[in-house]
Design a protein around this motif. Structure first.
Motif, PDB file in Angstrom:
ATOM      1  N   PHE A 197       0.909  -1.323   0.018  1.00  9.53           N
ATOM      2  CA  PHE A 197      -0.045  -0.142   0.119  1.00  9.53           C
ATOM      3  C   PHE A 197       0.876   1.233   0.155  1.00  9.53           C
ATOM      4  N   ASP A 198       0.369   2.300  -0.707  1.00 10.94           N
ATOM      5  CA  ASP A 198       1.204   3.574  -0.836  1.00 10.94           C
ATOM      6  C   ASP A 198       1.218   4.146   0.491  1.00 10.94           C
ATOM      7  N   ASP A 199       1.932   4.865   0.743  1.00 15.58           N
ATOM      8  CA  ASP A 199       2.334   5.373   2.114  1.00 15.58           C
ATOM      9  C   ASP A 199       1.043   6.127   2.738  1.00 15.58           C
ATOM     10  N   GLY A 200       0.316   7.135   1.757  1.00 13.02           N
ATOM     11  CA  GLY A 200      -1.005   7.555   2.236  1.00 13.02           C
ATOM     12  C   GLY A 200      -2.028   6.667   2.535  1.00 13.02           C
ATOM     13  N   SER A 201      -2.189   5.572   1.798  1.00 15.07           N
ATOM     14  CA  SER A 201      -3.214   4.829   2.027  1.00 15.07           C
ATOM     15  C   SER A 201      -2.755   3.935   3.438  1.00 15.07           C
ATOM     16  N   ALA A 202      -1.704   3.720   3.742  1.00  9.68           N
ATOM     17  CA  ALA A 202      -1.324   2.905   4.887  1.00  9.68           C
ATOM     18  C   ALA A 202      -1.572   3.822   6.026  1.00  9.68           C
ATOM     19  N   GLU A 203      -1.514   4.983   6.004  1.00  9.64           N
ATOM     20  CA  GLU A 203      -1.357   6.094   7.097  1.00  9.64           C
ATOM     21  C   GLU A 203      -2.919   6.112   7.426  1.00  9.64           C
ATOM     22  N   VAL A 204      -3.770   6.071   6.498  1.00  7.40           N
ATOM     23  CA  VAL A 204      -5.321   6.466   6.662  1.00  7.40           C
ATOM     24  C   VAL A 204      -5.673   4.943   7.316  1.00  7.40           C
ATOM     25  N   CYS A 205      -5.386   3.946   6.601  1.00 10.78           N
ATOM     26  CA  CYS A 205      -5.816   2.724   7.389  1.00 10.78           C
ATOM     27  C   CYS A 205      -5.441   2.536   8.897  1.00 10.78           C
ATOM     28  N   GLY A 206      -4.346   3.021   9.090  1.00  6.56           N
ATOM     29  CA  GLY A 206      -3.556   2.883  10.471  1.00  6.56           C
ATOM     30  C   GLY A 206      -4.601   4.142  11.225  1.00  6.56           C
ATOM     31  N   PHE A 207      -4.752   5.179  10.784  1.00  4.95           N
ATOM     32  CA  PHE A 207      -5.677   5.999  11.501  1.00  4.95           C
ATOM     33  C   PHE A 207      -6.962   5.579  11.882  1.00  4.95           C
ATOM     34  N   VAL A 208      -7.293   4.797  10.866  1.00 11.67           N
ATOM     35  CA  VAL A 208      -8.831   4.339  10.886  1.00 11.67           C
ATOM     36  C   VAL A 208      -8.789   3.132  12.055  1.00 11.67           C
ATOM     37  N   GLY A 209      -7.819   2.258  11.716  1.00 12.58           N
ATOM     38  CA  GLY A 209      -7.685   0.962  12.654  1.00 12.58           C
ATOM     39  C   GLY A 209      -7.663   1.339  13.886  1.00 12.58           C
ATOM     40  N   ARG A 210      -6.990   2.517  14.483  1.00 15.70           N
ATOM     41  CA  ARG A 210      -6.890   2.691  15.953  1.00 15.70           C
ATOM     42  C   ARG A 210      -8.112   3.320  16.527  1.00 15.70           C
ATOM     43  N   ARG A 211      -9.336   3.768  15.595  1.00 14.87           N
ATOM     44  CA  ARG A 211     -10.355   4.312  16.073  1.00 14.87           C
ATOM     45  C   ARG A 211     -11.744   3.358  15.603  1.00 14.87           C
ATOM     46  N   LEU A 212     -11.605   2.095  15.760  1.00 10.62           N
ATOM     47  CA  LEU A 212     -12.760   1.209  15.501  1.00 10.62           C
ATOM     48  C   LEU A 212     -13.356   0.795  16.857  1.00 10.62           C
ATOM     49  N   THR A 213     -12.690   0.873  18.103  1.00  7.25           N
ATOM     50  CA  THR A 213     -13.498   0.341  19.322  1.00  7.25           C
ATOM     51  C   THR A 213     -14.697   0.761  19.468  1.00  7.25           C
ATOM     52  N   GLY A 214     -15.593  -0.302  19.646  1.00 12.14           N
ATOM     53  CA  GLY A 214     -16.954   0.340  19.928  1.00 12.14           C
ATOM     54  C   GLY A 214     -17.960   0.320  18.652  1.00 12.14           C
ATOM     55  N   SER A 215     -17.278   0.253  17.404  1.00  7.85           N
ATOM     56  CA  SER A 215     -18.162   0.124  16.212  1.00  7.85           C
ATOM     57  C   SER A 215     -18.456  -0.919  15.861  1.00  7.85           C
ATOM     58  N   ALA A 216     -18.877  -1.271  14.455  1.00 10.61           N
ATOM     59  CA  ALA A 216     -19.381  -2.756  13.741  1.00 10.61           C
ATOM     60  C   ALA A 216     -18.325  -2.833  12.730  1.00 10.61           C
ATOM     61  N   VAL A 217     -17.281  -2.419  12.847  1.00 14.70           N
ATOM     62  CA  VAL A 217     -16.203  -2.496  11.548  1.00 14.70           C
ATOM     63  C   VAL A 217     -14.759  -3.192  12.094  1.00 14.70           C
ATOM     64  N   LYS A 218     -14.511  -4.010  11.446  1.00 13.71           N
ATOM     65  CA  LYS A 218     -13.137  -4.874  11.778  1.00 13.71           C
ATOM     66  C   LYS A 218     -12.171  -4.534  10.612  1.00 13.71           C
ATOM     67  N   VAL A 219     -10.829  -4.342  10.869  1.00 14.62           N
ATOM     68  CA  VAL A 219      -9.835  -4.416   9.718  1.00 14.62           C
ATOM     69  C   VAL A 219      -8.933  -5.312  10.011  1.00 14.62           C
ATOM     70  N   LEU A 220      -8.831  -6.392   8.946  1.00 14.51           N
ATOM     71  CA  LEU A 220      -7.520  -7.404   9.239  1.00 14.51           C
ATOM     72  C   LEU A 220      -6.604  -7.193   8.038  1.00 14.51           C
ATOM     73  N   ILE A 221      -5.370  -7.075   8.663  1.00 19.18           N
ATOM     74  CA  ILE A 221      -4.325  -6.594   7.591  1.00 19.18           C
ATOM     75  C   ILE A 221      -3.083  -7.572   7.434  1.00 19.18           C
ATOM     76  N   ALA A 222      -2.542  -8.006   6.329  1.00 15.66           N
ATOM     77  CA  ALA A 222      -1.562  -9.050   6.241  1.00 15.66           C
ATOM     78  C   ALA A 222      -0.402  -8.358   5.851  1.00 15.66           C
ATOM     79  N   VAL A 223       0.791  -8.584   6.295  1.00 17.06           N
ATOM     80  CA  VAL A 223       2.115  -7.766   5.800  1.00 17.06           C
ATOM     81  C   VAL A 223       3.369  -8.778   5.879  1.00 17.06           C
ATOM     82  N   ARG A 224       4.166  -8.388   4.965  1.00 21.78           N
ATOM     83  CA  ARG A 224       5.223  -9.396   4.964  1.00 21.78           C
ATOM     84  C   ARG A 224       6.359  -8.846   6.107  1.00 21.78           C
TER      85      ARG A 224
END
Length: 906
Positions: A141-168
């Protein structure tokens, strides 16, 4: 969850973590981190299936290396299926997406602004159902996309959204510092890796299996990909000389190619030398090449520093393979030439590198390879020797030498259980007149004998090849043909074939070689030719380590026929594992047979059972029909000795039905010997006698019948038990007249025992018994010694109760320790009968049934089992079984004593 058709192997902990993540009531994020090919995508698939089963909405995206530099390319791929939902968002949020994805020509928003917009969109989508976002290969993932996904992933507690990420784990990305929850996906354990490989490739041969497990190091992608790119039938010269490098599929090579290509030329050359010499390939010689000046490769994550030794080593075996495959042929040859100079004092390593560095015929290199093959063969490396000899043939400068080396390679391939490879090698060197070459006959008839048990056809073809040999034929090929002819004759056990064999050998003067003289004498008819062989055998066996493994085995077979196998067993046990693994595997099976036979002879029956099962398993795995049934024949004898009669009968039937139609007399005799032991153990002396005389007639030792002398005690005991004292005595005297005591220690023991059992007076019995017990090797054969003591105790019972008691007690103890239950019980029964008081009480309170009494009276009157059966409408075998029960009831062991015992009961 039961939707997966194929279970995931070795990932119980990871699956449990994913299951808890997917089914949790609240939202969140999780990163799976592991090396390339470790199975992250498979785990993602598991999570997706579980989420769908739970009724979740699933959106997936996969990072692409080529798009890693495109702003927000990864985010666009992830959110594209959800963009229609933006119509439900406010205009300001929609404008953010338009700016990012190029719908409006306005300045892009900040990461925080875009992150909040993405959170709003995800919340809109997850109103009715939980939403699972799955990002595979997220390191691209390009840096911008990765940073946005990280931003979102840290703020999902209490929501109905889950993010599952696989990296090398081996590629840096923005997710490394995203502060998201992680779970490591390590390589598979050794057990799980083996299970995965066996599940997907059950037919993989042992050497290829070990090679793949070693190189894959628990990486599932490598385990599943490598077998399809490897010739599992044999290891080619390229594999052996090329340097510990497996043929690497493009999917795997691509993982490291870019990083290798980015290195300087000198660094790549140094890596290539290290790869070709096996750096990091596990335990190896201390003088293995040491890489230097490869800091750039360390920085690139291709090379690690061993924390204990400080040596440089490849991060993964697949890196080593990629280095080799990315090099040009000229680069590889140059590296091999350099390594040959490094290893100039190591014969095998120098030869292997020179072979890979040489293009044109070169007799000096070919001779070096041939010498290395000889060295390797004697150290258990016959598999490698085949490849080296084949390469030596390619580099030979004359056709004659080339043919000789190919013949050697084919011969060793046959002994290494690579019969198909042997056939292919001989096809490289067809005879000029179109006939089959001597090497081709060796290869094909070796298979005919050991694979199919086709003794008659093999004998005919090998004999014809020997007759056709020209004066120019090499001594090695001539000797090998003669040895195969001798082995075929041994397994046939046929006097006519043996006569033909000796006629050929006399005409060829082949027996001038000491080894062949030993084989001919001991394998053919040990009674007639064995006495003169013992001294030569001892001389030729002085240094077994200097002999090829097949010659060690053949001499050990001679030692078995001369009953001195115990002298060879320690050496066989030391080398058998290496031969089965990387050496002469077919020869290794014969080694197992010999070890088992000596374990049986010395009373180590539990160990013998394990050895026999192992030999049977290996023979079946390699498809050697003759060896498999030979294992069964020995296991049948062992089962009979240990009281497992049904098992013994079943094995006897299997061996007999396979061997008898093929004329494999060696095995039919061994099977009949096991059946005789069953009958004797059950007290069925009539059946035992009929089986024993099927091997050899009383008073003679049938020519070229190897079980004739080995079944001496069986025939004598069966004859005595069935009322044939004259035949028993005749056979014992024939053993002495034939000189059996001069042939082997065991034959001396059983001959003296047979003479004691059939002696006409007590003085002779005592003398023969003393000679048996005092023989230097008597205790090396505990079962035979116990049988002789039992028989002598029975003889002394009526004249010397105290002495009889000593013999019977010793016999009972010996049988008990050996694990021969029927024999031990017979000895204990007779021991109780010796005690006069116990004996009287036993007789007084023992009541024969009406039928038993009638049988006893007829037997006491001198009728045979067959005559009794005719009168009472019973089979001779049933009569024998009744007598087996009657004898201990009356306290007797012979028919002659029946009349007095019956009179005492009246």
């Amino acid at each position: 969850m039961e939707s997966r058709a194929v279970p995931i192997v070795g990932r119980d902990d990871e699956q449990e973590r994913l299951s808890a993540f997917v089914t949790a009531a609240t939202g969140g994020s999780l990163v799976l981190r592991g090396e390339t090919g470790v199975g992250k995508s498979v785990l993602l698939e598991y999570a997706v299936e579980l989420a769908l089963h739970q009724g979740h909405t699933v959106v997936r995206a996969t990072g692409v290396e080529a798009e890693a530099g495109l702003p927000y390319a990864g985010l666009h791929q992830l959110l594209y299926p959800l963009l229609p939902k933006t119509t439900g968002l406010d205009a300001e949020t929609r404008a953010v997406f338009d700016a990012v994805f190029g719908h409006r020509d306005i300045s892009p928003p900040s990461i925080m602004t875009l992150g909040i917009a993405v959170l709003n969109l995800l919340s809109e989508v997850a109103v009715d159902r939980t939403l699972l976002l799955v990002l595979d290969d997220a390191q691209w993932f390009d840096d911008g996309s990765a940073e946005v996904c990280g931003f979102v992933g840290r703020r999902l507690t209490g929501s109905a959204v889950k993010v599952l990420i696989a990296v090398r784990a081996d590629v840096a990305s923005r997710f490394d510092t995203a502060a998201l929850a992680e779970t490591a996906v390590p390589a598979l354990s050794a057990e799980a890796a083996a299970r995965l490989l066996d599940d997907r490739y059950p037919a993989l041969d042992g050497s290829a299996r070990r090679l793949i497990l070693e190189h894959a190091r628990g990486n599932p992608l490598a385990l599943l990909e490598l077998p399809t790119h490897l010739d599992t039938r044999s290891r080619t010269p390229e594999e052996v000389f090329g340097a510990q490098a497996l043929p690497l599929p493009r999917r795997l090579q691509h993982l490291y190619s870019a990083r290798i290509a980015a290195l300087g030329e000198d660094v790549r050359a140094e890596l290539l030398r290290g790869a070709l010499d096996g750096v990091g390939a596990g335990p190896g010689p201390d003088h293995r090449y040491r890489m230097d000046d490869v800091d750039a490769a360390v920085s690139s994550g291709l090379v690690d520093i061993d924390p204990l030794s400080g040596d440089l080593t490849f991060r993964h075996p697949l890196v080593r393979s990629a280095v080799v495959q990315m090099a040009t042929p000229n680069q590889r040859r140059a590296a091999h030439a350099a390594l040959a100079r490094v290893h100039r004092d190591n014969l095998e390593r120098r030869a292997s590198h020179l072979a890979a560095a040489t293009v044109d015929p070169d007799e000096q290199v070919a001779a070096l390879l041939e010498a290395a093959a000889v060295s390797a063969t004697r150290r258990g490396g016959a598999v490698s020797a085949v490849a080296w000899l084949t390469r030596a043939a390619e580099l030979s400068e004359t056709a004659h030498v080339r043919s000789r080396r190919l013949a050697d390679a084919a011969f060793i391939a046959g002994h290494s259980a690579r019969l198909g490879q042997a056939q292919r090698i001989v096809q490289l060197d067809p005879a000029p007149d179109g006939r089959r070459s001597a090497a081709a006959v060796l290869a094909s008839e070796y298979l005919a004998l050991y694979g199919h048990g086709d003794v008659r056809s093999a004998h005919r073809q090998v004999a014809a090849a020997i007759e056709a040999l020209g004066a120019e034929e090499s001594p090695e090929v001539r000797s090998r043909l003669v040895t195969l002819l001798l082995a075929t004759s041994q397994y046939a056990g046929d006097a006519v074939l043996w006569a033909r064999t000796h006629q050929l050998l006399d005409a060829q003067a082949a027996l001038c070689q000491p080894l062949l003289r030993i084989y001919s004498a001991t394998w053919s008819d040990v009674v007639r030719h064995g006495a003169s062989a013992a001294a030569d055998l001892e001389k030729l066996s002085a240094d077994l380590a200097q002999l090829d493994p097949w010659d060690v085995t053949r001499l050990s077979v001679s030692a078995y026929h001369l009953d001195v196998l115990g002298d060879y067993r320690p050496y066989l046990q030391r080398i058998v594992d290496r031969e089965l693994a990387t050496g002469a595997a077919a020869t290794g099976i014969t080694m197992l047979h010999l070890i088992m036979l000596d374990q049986m002879a010395t009373g180590a029956w539990e160990d013998a059972e394990q050895t026999g099962r192992r030999s049977l398993e290996r023979a079946e795995e390699l498809d050697y029909g003759l060896f498999a049934h030979q294992s069964r024949s020995y296991l049948a004898q062992l089962a009979a000795l240990r009281g497992r009669y049904d098992e013994a009968r079943e094995l006897h039937a299997l061996v007999d039905s396979w061997a008898r139609p093929r004329g494999v007399g060696f095995l039919t005799q061994a099977a009949d010997a096991a059946a005789t032991t069953v009958a004797l153990s059950e007290g069925d002396f009539e059946t035992a006698y009929l089986l024993a005389i099927g091997i050899t007639a009383p008073g003679e030792f049938a020519p070229y019948t190897y079980q004739a002398s080995r079944s001496l005690l069986d025939l004598v005991e069966a004859a005595i038990g069935s009322g044939r004292a004259l035949q028993a005595r005749t056979h014992a005297l024939a053993a002495r007249a034939a000189g059996l005591p001069d042939i082997s220690p065991r034959l001396a023991l059983v001959t003296f025992g047979a003479l004691a059992m059939t002696a006409e007076d007590d003085a002779e019995a005592a003398e023969m018994m003393a000679r048996a017990e005092n023989h230097a090797a008597a205790r090396r054969f505990p079962f035979e010694l116990a049988r002789i003591r039992l028989a002598h105790g029975l003889r002394l019972r009526s004249t010397s109760g105290e002495t009889a008691q000593r013999y019977l007690s010793t016999a009972a103890d010996m049988f008990g320790r050996l694990g021969a239950p029927a024999w031990a019980e017979r000895a204990r029964t007779e021991l109780r009968a010796v005690d006069g008081e116990t004996r009287s009480a036993a007789i007084e309170h023992t009541v024969l049934t009406a039928q038993e009494r009638r049988i006893a009276e007829l037997a006491a009157g001198g009728l045979t089992n067959k005559e009794i059966g005719r009168q009472l409408y019973l089979s001779p075998r049933t009569v024998s079984s009744h007598l087996y029960r009657i004898f201990p009831k009356l306290g007797v062991t012979t028919r002659a004593a029946l009349r007095d015992a019956l009179n005492r009961q009246n």
